[in-house]
Design an enzyme around this catalytic site. Sequence first.
Site, short mmCIF file in Angstrom:
data_model
loop_
_atom_site.label_atom_id
_atom_site.label_comp_id
_atom_site.label_asym_id
_atom_site.label_seq_id
_atom_site.Cartn_x
_atom_site.Cartn_y
_atom_site.Cartn_z
N SER A 186 3.47 -7.73 -1.10
CA SER A 186 3.50 -7.31 0.31
C SER A 186 2.76 -8.31 1.18
O SER A 186 3.17 -8.60 2.31
CB SER A 186 2.89 -5.92 0.45
OG SER A 186 3.66 -5.01 -0.29
N LYS A 230 -7.60 -2.00 1.79
CA LYS A 230 -6.74 -3.15 2.11
C LYS A 230 -6.46 -3.30 3.60
O LYS A 230 -5.89 -4.30 4.00
CB LYS A 230 -5.42 -3.01 1.35
CG LYS A 230 -5.50 -3.40 -0.11
CD LYS A 230 -4.12 -3.44 -0.72
CE LYS A 230 -4.08 -4.29 -1.97
NZ LYS A 230 -2.75 -4.24 -2.60
N HIS A 249 9.52 -3.73 -5.17
CA HIS A 249 9.16 -2.32 -5.40
C HIS A 249 10.42 -1.49 -5.65
O HIS A 249 10.45 -0.64 -6.55
CB HIS A 249 8.45 -1.74 -4.17
CG HIS A 249 7.10 -2.32 -3.87
ND1 HIS A 249 6.81 -2.90 -2.65
CD2 HIS A 249 5.97 -2.40 -4.60
CE1 HIS A 249 5.54 -3.29 -2.65
NE2 HIS A 249 5.01 -3.02 -3.82
N ARG A 299 4.55 -8.12 -12.72
CA ARG A 299 5.39 -9.24 -12.29
C ARG A 299 5.05 -10.51 -13.06
O ARG A 299 5.90 -11.16 -13.62
CB ARG A 299 5.20 -9.50 -10.79
CG ARG A 299 5.72 -8.36 -9.92
CD ARG A 299 5.07 -8.40 -8.56
NE ARG A 299 3.62 -8.27 -8.70
CZ ARG A 299 2.75 -8.52 -7.75
NH1 ARG A 299 3.15 -8.95 -6.58
NH2 ARG A 299 1.45 -8.36 -7.97
#
Length: 159
Positions: A128, A41, A17, A90
């Site tokens: 994450s 989440k 990030h 990514r």
Amino acid sequence: MKIGVYPGTFDPITFGHLDIIVRSGKLFDKVIIAVAEDNTKNPIFNIEERKQFIEHSISDLKNVEVSSFKGLLVNYVSEKNALSIIRGLRVLSDFEDEFKMALMNRSLNDEIVTMFLMPHEKYTHLSSSIIREVARLQGDVSTLVPKIVREALETKFNK
Ligand code: COA
């Protein structure tokens, strides 16, 4: 002033990030990191913790600030008079979800442009959740997250 908004859950922020944040800071006059408060989440860190980790990690970046938002991202971006939503890409598998999200945001507000940036390839495997998993299993994440995050993960998982 050209303002970009970089939204996400940031549970927690990683060097991947931060790579996107540094790149964005060179493109925009101001970058607002927008931490999502509403989330399906179920983050392990609360909103204040996630913001604090980011604030600590960007203290040397003068044109970057941290905030949080609720509700639709496009509404938040308009309120901030921002031009653009910044997203990191990514790997190819990111593309499909990102494409859908960008098109939905564009149909909600055609004035806002989603911009995709690639982090350095050494961070393409990072997310994450993978960080949380490795930390939970007592693995070393010190090269992947800022020190403040590593320490918080160690406390959380009782290393
Ligand atoms: N480095 C490391 N990890 C990265 C990364 C990078 N450069 N870019 C993305 N990731 C990871 C994140 O850590 C996250 O990992 P995780 O799923 O394991 O936790 C994953 O990729 C996806 O996260 P992110 O890209 O940050 O998206 P998000 O799901 O956290 O956030 C919002 C999505 C909050 C931007 C989106 O849900 C939103 O806009 N919500 C507001 C409501 C709304 O407007 N909805 C309509 C949108 S169409």
